[in-house]
Every structure is written in structure tokens, then in C-alpha cells.
Design a protein around this motif. Structure first.
Motif, mmCIF file in Angstrom:
data_model
loop_
_atom_site.group_PDB
_atom_site.id
_atom_site.type_symbol
_atom_site.label_atom_id
_atom_site.label_comp_id
_atom_site.label_asym_id
_atom_site.label_seq_id
_atom_site.Cartn_x
_atom_site.Cartn_y
_atom_site.Cartn_z
ATOM 1 N N LEU A 26 -10.322 -10.920 8.674
ATOM 2 C CA LEU A 26 -8.980 -11.420 8.916
ATOM 3 C C LEU A 26 -8.203 -11.349 7.616
ATOM 4 N N THR A 27 -7.080 -10.648 7.659
ATOM 5 C CA THR A 27 -6.154 -10.595 6.536
ATOM 6 C C THR A 27 -4.927 -11.393 6.930
ATOM 7 N N PHE A 28 -4.516 -12.303 6.067
ATOM 8 C CA PHE A 28 -3.381 -13.189 6.287
ATOM 9 C C PHE A 28 -2.281 -12.787 5.312
ATOM 10 N N LEU A 29 -1.104 -12.387 5.841
ATOM 11 C CA LEU A 29 0.027 -11.975 5.008
ATOM 12 C C LEU A 29 1.179 -12.944 5.224
ATOM 13 N N THR A 30 1.621 -13.573 4.152
ATOM 14 C CA THR A 30 2.741 -14.500 4.234
ATOM 15 C C THR A 30 3.760 -14.149 3.158
ATOM 16 N N GLY A 31 4.967 -14.640 3.331
ATOM 17 C CA GLY A 31 6.014 -14.391 2.355
ATOM 18 C C GLY A 31 7.367 -14.668 2.976
ATOM 19 N N GLY A 32 8.392 -14.348 2.237
ATOM 20 C CA GLY A 32 9.748 -14.589 2.707
ATOM 21 C C GLY A 32 10.221 -13.500 3.654
ATOM 22 N N ALA A 33 11.378 -13.721 4.214
ATOM 23 C CA ALA A 33 12.000 -12.744 5.108
ATOM 24 C C ALA A 33 12.295 -11.461 4.340
ATOM 25 N N ARG A 34 12.066 -10.336 4.979
ATOM 26 C CA ARG A 34 12.322 -9.003 4.436
ATOM 27 C C ARG A 34 11.539 -8.729 3.156
ATOM 28 N N SER A 35 10.392 -9.346 2.997
ATOM 29 C CA SER A 35 9.588 -9.150 1.786
ATOM 30 C C SER A 35 8.663 -7.944 1.876
ATOM 31 N N GLY A 36 8.476 -7.406 3.082
ATOM 32 C CA GLY A 36 7.599 -6.249 3.249
ATOM 33 C C GLY A 36 6.302 -6.559 3.979
ATOM 34 N N LYS A 37 6.181 -7.764 4.530
ATOM 35 C CA LYS A 37 4.936 -8.183 5.203
ATOM 36 C C LYS A 37 4.599 -7.294 6.389
ATOM 37 N N SER A 38 5.553 -7.097 7.275
ATOM 38 C CA SER A 38 5.285 -6.312 8.486
ATOM 39 C C SER A 38 4.991 -4.858 8.152
ATOM 40 N N ALA A 39 5.743 -4.284 7.226
ATOM 41 C CA ALA A 39 5.500 -2.896 6.829
ATOM 42 C C ALA A 39 4.107 -2.750 6.214
ATOM 43 N N LEU A 40 3.698 -3.724 5.424
ATOM 44 C CA LEU A 40 2.360 -3.703 4.841
ATOM 45 C C LEU A 40 1.300 -3.804 5.929
ATOM 46 N N ALA A 41 1.515 -4.675 6.900
ATOM 47 C CA ALA A 41 0.565 -4.813 8.011
ATOM 48 C C ALA A 41 0.430 -3.491 8.760
ATOM 49 N N VAL A 42 1.544 -2.799 8.986
ATOM 50 C CA VAL A 42 1.518 -1.515 9.681
ATOM 51 C C VAL A 42 0.730 -0.494 8.866
ATOM 52 N N ARG A 43 0.982 -0.413 7.564
ATOM 53 C CA ARG A 43 0.256 0.547 6.714
ATOM 54 C C ARG A 43 -1.248 0.253 6.706
ATOM 55 N N ARG A 44 -1.592 -1.018 6.610
ATOM 56 C CA ARG A 44 -3.017 -1.365 6.596
ATOM 57 C C ARG A 44 -3.677 -1.066 7.940
ATOM 58 N N ALA A 45 -2.976 -1.326 9.017
ATOM 59 C CA ALA A 45 -3.528 -1.017 10.335
ATOM 60 C C ALA A 45 -3.730 0.491 10.482
ATOM 61 N N GLN A 46 -2.753 1.274 10.032
ATOM 62 C CA GLN A 46 -2.884 2.729 10.072
ATOM 63 C C GLN A 46 -4.108 3.194 9.298
#
Length: 175
Positions: A3-23
Motif C-alpha cells: 500500500l502506497t499512501f500519497l497525500t498533499g495539497g491540491a494540484r500538487s501532483g498526487k494523482s499524476a504520480l499515482a497514474v505513473r506508478r500504476a503504469q
């Protein structure tokens, strides 16, 4: 089983990072979305997020019944849950009290830690600013903070994402 947990502020890049890691996981990907297109702005946000995802990913929409949705997923997938922030908001709107929200978060954390595949959970960190004036806003901030702490405790890796960069978070020392 990670389990990887990514937190941070709005528009910080969390979702894009999650997508790259999933890929990069080498596993089939299931994207579990908690957002709902209730207005034009949210519809646009969802469309932008969808455009960032590769074709062929399975999408599961789980604005409230997140735990039930992930429990039914097949093994050996990379599961991206995006995001806990909207999920907690949806639970509050659904009428859940804090104890129910915490119970759901504990169930999600246990599932994610035991899942025979990879799980990436995305959330916002909303507790770094001023204390909100309105009681509902304070309740949301506090609940999301508790939910984030629960999922983070179950994670093998927790990271704060700021301005497109990550900072790995160490667990709290138990006394």
C-alpha cells in the motif's frame, strides 16, 4: 501486497504520480474513483483526470461504498483509489457519523494492507492551514485527518507530494 499512501495539497501532483506508478507496476490497473460530477467544474476535473489515464484501465466508481467496491476486486491488480478526500465528504453528506467513517477507514486500511497486489491511495492534506470557522468544515478537516492517519499507518510507503516532488514520511514512533 503493498500500500502506497500519497497525500498533499491540491494540484500538487498526487494523482499524476499515482497514474505513473500504476503504469509502472506491470499489473492490470483498476482505478477506483470517489468523485461525482455534480456540477460543471467537477465534470471538467473528472474529464481531465480521465484523460491522464491510459486506455484499457478498468474504472470503478465508488463515491460511498468504497470498501465494498474494493473487496470485490480480483487479486493481482494495481488498484488506484482517488481520492479519500472526496470519499470522506461523500460519507458526511451521506449522513455517516465520525465513528462510522473511522470504521470504514479501518476496514479499507485492513483490506489495502492485505490485498494480494498493489494499492495506491490518493488523498488531500487539509489540516495544515488555519482552523476553519464553520463547525462542518472543522468536522471535515478532523475526519479526513483521522482517515488519512489510519490509511497511512497501514501503508508500507507514505509520501507527501508538494509541487510535484515527494517527501517520504516516517511512521510515528510508538511509545
Amino acid at each position: 501486497m503493498s500500500l502506497t499512501f500519497l497525500t498533499g495539497g491540491a494540484r500538487s501532483g498526487k494523482s499524476a504520480l499515482a497514474v505513473r506508478r500504476a503504469q509502472g507496476s506491470g499489473l492490470p490497473v483498476v482505478f477506483v474513483a470517489t468523485g461525482q460530477a455534480r456540477d460543471e467544474e467537477m465534470t471538467d476535473r473528472i474529464a481531465r483526470h480521465q484523460a491522464e489515464r491510459p486506455e484499457g484501465w478498468e474504472t470503478v466508481e465508488a463515491p460511498v461504498a468504497l470498501v465494498d467496491a474494493v473487496r470485490g476486486l480480483p487479486a493481482d491488480r494495481c488498484v488506484v483509489v482517488d481520492c479519500l478526500s472526496l470519499w470522506v465528504s461523500n460519507l458526511m453528506e451521506h449522513g455517516d457519523d465520525e465513528a462510522t467513517t473511522v470504521s470504514r477507514a479501518l476496514a479499507l486500511g485492513r483490506w489495502a494492507a492485505a490485498y494480494p497486489g498493489s494499492v495506491i491511495v490518493v488523498t488531500n492534506e487539509v489540516g495544515l492551514g488555519i482552523v476553519p470557522m464553520h463547525p462542518v468544515s472543522r468536522d471535515y478537516r478532523d475526519r479526513l485527518g483521522r482517515v488519512n492517519a489510519i490509511l497511512s499507518r497501514h501503508a508500507h510507503r507514505a509520501q507527501l507530494v508538494v509541487a510535484g516532488r515527494t517527501l517520504t514520511l516516517d511512521p510515528l514512533e510508538e511509545r
